[in-house]
Design a protein around this motif. Sequence first.
Motif, mmCIF file in Angstrom:
data_model
loop_
_atom_site.group_PDB
_atom_site.id
_atom_site.type_symbol
_atom_site.label_atom_id
_atom_site.label_comp_id
_atom_site.label_asym_id
_atom_site.label_seq_id
_atom_site.Cartn_x
_atom_site.Cartn_y
_atom_site.Cartn_z
ATOM 1 N N LEU A 1 9.487 28.379 -2.022
ATOM 2 C CA LEU A 1 9.246 27.158 -2.801
ATOM 3 C C LEU A 1 9.534 25.905 -1.990
ATOM 4 O O LEU A 1 10.541 25.821 -1.298
ATOM 5 C CB LEU A 1 10.126 27.159 -4.057
ATOM 6 N N LYS A 2 8.625 24.963 -2.085
ATOM 7 C CA LYS A 2 8.826 23.686 -1.364
ATOM 8 C C LYS A 2 9.618 22.740 -2.265
ATOM 9 O O LYS A 2 9.404 22.681 -3.463
ATOM 10 C CB LYS A 2 7.458 23.051 -1.063
ATOM 11 N N ASN A 3 10.515 22.031 -1.646
ATOM 12 C CA ASN A 3 11.314 21.069 -2.411
ATOM 13 C C ASN A 3 10.825 19.660 -2.113
ATOM 14 O O ASN A 3 10.284 19.398 -1.052
ATOM 15 C CB ASN A 3 12.774 21.215 -2.020
ATOM 16 N N SER A 4 11.064 18.763 -3.062
ATOM 17 C CA SER A 4 10.642 17.384 -2.802
ATOM 18 C C SER A 4 11.870 16.500 -2.604
ATOM 19 O O SER A 4 12.987 16.879 -2.977
ATOM 20 C CB SER A 4 9.796 16.867 -3.968
ATOM 21 N N ALA A 5 11.652 15.324 -2.038
ATOM 22 C CA ALA A 5 12.769 14.423 -1.703
ATOM 23 C C ALA A 5 13.635 14.154 -2.933
ATOM 24 O O ALA A 5 14.858 14.046 -2.835
ATOM 25 C CB ALA A 5 12.228 13.124 -1.136
ATOM 26 N N ILE A 6 12.988 14.056 -4.086
ATOM 27 C CA ILE A 6 13.715 13.722 -5.315
ATOM 28 C C ILE A 6 14.764 14.789 -5.680
ATOM 29 O O ILE A 6 15.755 14.498 -6.333
ATOM 30 C CB ILE A 6 12.704 13.467 -6.470
ATOM 31 N N ASP A 7 14.523 16.031 -5.211
ATOM 32 C CA ASP A 7 15.500 17.109 -5.477
ATOM 33 C C ASP A 7 16.851 16.825 -4.828
ATOM 34 O O ASP A 7 17.845 17.444 -5.175
ATOM 35 C CB ASP A 7 14.994 18.447 -4.922
ATOM 36 N N TYR A 8 16.850 15.918 -3.850
ATOM 37 C CA TYR A 8 18.074 15.686 -3.061
ATOM 38 C C TYR A 8 18.684 14.317 -3.324
ATOM 39 O O TYR A 8 19.376 13.780 -2.478
ATOM 40 C CB TYR A 8 17.764 15.860 -1.570
ATOM 41 N N HIS A 9 18.402 13.751 -4.471
ATOM 42 C CA HIS A 9 18.981 12.456 -4.803
ATOM 43 C C HIS A 9 20.454 12.619 -5.163
ATOM 44 O O HIS A 9 20.782 13.130 -6.232
ATOM 45 C CB HIS A 9 18.218 11.847 -5.989
ATOM 46 N N ILE A 10 21.316 12.178 -4.272
ATOM 47 C CA ILE A 10 22.760 12.335 -4.502
ATOM 48 C C ILE A 10 23.445 10.979 -4.313
ATOM 49 O O ILE A 10 23.152 10.266 -3.354
ATOM 50 C CB ILE A 10 23.360 13.349 -3.494
ATOM 51 N N ILE A 11 24.317 10.656 -5.248
ATOM 52 C CA ILE A 11 25.141 9.432 -5.150
ATOM 53 C C ILE A 11 26.594 9.841 -5.332
ATOM 54 O O ILE A 11 26.914 10.539 -6.304
ATOM 55 C CB ILE A 11 24.731 8.399 -6.228
ATOM 56 N N PRO A 12 27.502 9.442 -4.446
ATOM 57 C CA PRO A 12 27.284 8.666 -3.233
ATOM 58 C C PRO A 12 26.589 9.481 -2.141
ATOM 59 O O PRO A 12 26.752 10.699 -2.080
ATOM 60 C CB PRO A 12 28.704 8.279 -2.808
ATOM 61 N N LYS A 13 25.829 8.776 -1.319
ATOM 62 C CA LYS A 13 25.024 9.430 -0.274
ATOM 63 C C LYS A 13 25.927 10.225 0.678
ATOM 64 O O LYS A 13 26.875 9.694 1.248
ATOM 65 C CB LYS A 13 24.314 8.333 0.521
ATOM 66 N N PRO A 14 25.609 11.524 0.854
ATOM 67 C CA PRO A 14 26.425 12.324 1.783
ATOM 68 C C PRO A 14 26.259 11.869 3.234
ATOM 69 O O PRO A 14 25.241 11.279 3.605
ATOM 70 C CB PRO A 14 25.882 13.735 1.598
ATOM 71 N N LEU A 15 27.257 12.222 4.022
ATOM 72 C CA LEU A 15 27.278 11.838 5.438
ATOM 73 C C LEU A 15 26.068 12.408 6.180
ATOM 74 O O LEU A 15 25.380 11.712 6.919
ATOM 75 C CB LEU A 15 28.580 12.394 6.039
ATOM 76 N N LYS A 16 25.819 13.696 5.979
ATOM 77 C CA LYS A 16 24.725 14.341 6.713
ATOM 78 C C LYS A 16 24.039 15.315 5.764
ATOM 79 O O LYS A 16 24.722 16.101 5.093
ATOM 80 C CB LYS A 16 25.347 15.120 7.878
ATOM 81 N N ILE A 17 22.734 15.237 5.703
ATOM 82 C CA ILE A 17 22.017 16.136 4.783
ATOM 83 C C ILE A 17 20.745 16.647 5.452
ATOM 84 O O ILE A 17 19.909 15.863 5.890
ATOM 85 C CB ILE A 17 21.755 15.418 3.421
ATOM 86 N N ASN A 18 20.655 17.976 5.573
ATOM 87 C CA ASN A 18 19.436 18.596 6.117
ATOM 88 C C ASN A 18 18.770 19.344 4.980
ATOM 89 O O ASN A 18 19.343 20.319 4.452
ATOM 90 C CB ASN A 18 19.755 19.608 7.222
ATOM 91 N N ILE A 19 17.575 18.915 4.620
ATOM 92 C CA ILE A 19 16.952 19.580 3.481
ATOM 93 C C ILE A 19 16.261 20.866 3.941
ATOM 94 O O ILE A 19 15.831 20.979 5.082
ATOM 95 C CB ILE A 19 16.001 18.645 2.705
ATOM 96 N N GLY A 20 16.237 21.840 3.040
ATOM 97 C CA GLY A 20 15.725 23.151 3.422
ATOM 98 C C GLY A 20 14.504 23.546 2.615
ATOM 99 O O GLY A 20 13.998 22.775 1.795
ATOM 100 N N THR A 21 14.040 24.770 2.860
ATOM 101 C CA THR A 21 12.905 25.318 2.105
ATOM 102 C C THR A 21 13.446 26.421 1.204
ATOM 103 O O THR A 21 14.345 27.153 1.600
ATOM 104 C CB THR A 21 11.875 25.934 3.076
ATOM 105 N N GLY A 22 12.901 26.513 0.030
ATOM 106 C CA GLY A 22 13.311 27.570 -0.886
ATOM 107 C C GLY A 22 14.376 27.107 -1.855
ATOM 108 O O GLY A 22 14.921 26.013 -1.728
#
Length: 570
Positions: A23-44
């Motif tokens: 499954l492909k994820n979209s940017a909106i799936d990773y909306h986090i507040i407060p913004k994390p230091l480092k975030i690598n988005i994945g597949t699935g």
Amino acid sequence: MRISIILFISLLSFSCSNKYMELKNSAIDYHIIPKPLKINIGTGKFLVDENTIIVASKRLKNEGELLASMLSSASGKTINYTSKGKGNIILELNNSINNDEGYKLQITYNNITITGKNAKGIFYGIQTLRQLLPARTESESINELTIPAVYIEDSPRFKYRGMHLDVARHFFPVDFIKKYIDLIALHKMNTFHWHLTEDQGWRIEIKKYPKLTTIGAWRNGTIVGRLPGTSNDQKKYGGFYTHEDIKDIVAYATAKHVTVIPEIELPGHSSAAIAAYPYLSCFPKEPTKVTKNMGSEKGKQIQETGTPKIVQETWGVFPDVYCSGKEETFLFLQNVLDEVIQLFPSTYIHIGGDECPKTNWKRCANCQKRIKTEGLHDEHELQSYFITRIERYLNSKGRNIIGWDEILEGGLAPNATVMSWRGTKGGIEAAKQKHHVIMTPGHSCYFDYYQVKSPEEKAKEPLAIGGNTTVANVYSYDPIPIELSKDEQKYILGAQGNVWTEYMKTFNYVEYMILPRMAALSEVVWSSKNNKNWEDFTNRLNSLKDHYDALGVNYAKHVFEIEKDTLINK
Ligand code: ACM
Ligand code: ZN
């Protein structure tokens, strides 16, 4: 037969895994507040199902059970936590993480791992995971709950990330205080500064001094409208927290890694204590001054029948403060603080120190005698004597004081931490004197200010104290003043939002005033400076707003309306 069933089940689970794996994820799936230091988005995506098991050592029982409860209600399935055996969600402690509150979160299609140096970090990893779930799971369960694959490394920029609440001008019951603590934890903030005593009400039970709550917790009326008011509502108003209430709240906060710092105001803002025990005043027989004749009828009767002191019914700063000359004042405060430190494990005790008029001290023989015998120059040094004496007492009990920036006047108590509220000047001065500082300047951190700018907009808002602090003002704030050298910057512990409740009569009102400004502040105190970006923040705020909606909390809408306008005008 058995082998073929096992084969069938594993084929089935393999095909399920594959479905979520791709499954492909979209940017909106990773909306986090407060913004994390480092975030690598994945597949699935990771699927939460009947086979999901959380495993963590007994030291992480609180966090394991919290996550189990969150995922059970989000998925509608029973998700268990175990301290032994195998699981596909693993919480583990790891000393190689530097920051005490830092964490790593790895989500793949078949595993979730949250690693932290301490339970605190794991807790924050769980808060991040919470924002990766569909917002509506805050209040309902959904079928086929999935969580997008990601790798996050995160830790806060500042150690102290606070929210203050004045429960004296208006009183909020235990359940509301717990909701406030929930909001603090959701935003990865870690301190609740509980302003418990004021001119308009004393809110903490002190067993040695029962009149503090039989008398001091109640006022006979409250002014109507903005200060100086148009009339008095003539209604008895008040309330207080028992020791049992406080223990309950402190335990609740501790489970959410929130430290509760009580504030016992001194030497000013002490009318309620003086109403209960007039001997604490320089002039016990002088009636309480009622400004602009705004006192209630009942309050006037009390003054006429010989009890000269009343709990204040208007807002502001009042001259009747604790007498610095009498030993009885210090005995009283030490006894009060003895009970306070029994209830609050926090190293810090906030002792106020702001807005203490010196007019009574100037004409009080006891106070003037104290100035002479202690070799002090003036009443500012007398205030410093007062604070230093209380500090010495609390230090002897293993506690440290925080005070508002007025405690700089007349000389800082040796170990005091300063809360800079009248702008940043006090904070700068204290850091230069090598004292710890918490920044709470009005222009960026006062959530009792209006959140809009123009008089027309303000007229449509619920009554506020004045000023204006928009979400953008809060977001653009940097707690490190540019005036400080690298070495001095180390004294800035963090920042805090202050919520004075003169005009906030209900908790709904409080929510409206703090949200979403608190979200902006959470990013100020948690996220790295390089990761801050207003447009990106407002985008992510749209997703946090969905969580607010699902939680049923109230919030101000202005920032979302601006966004809409901008989009339409583009
Ligand atoms: C304050 O706002 N008086 C600290
Ligand atoms: Zn005095």
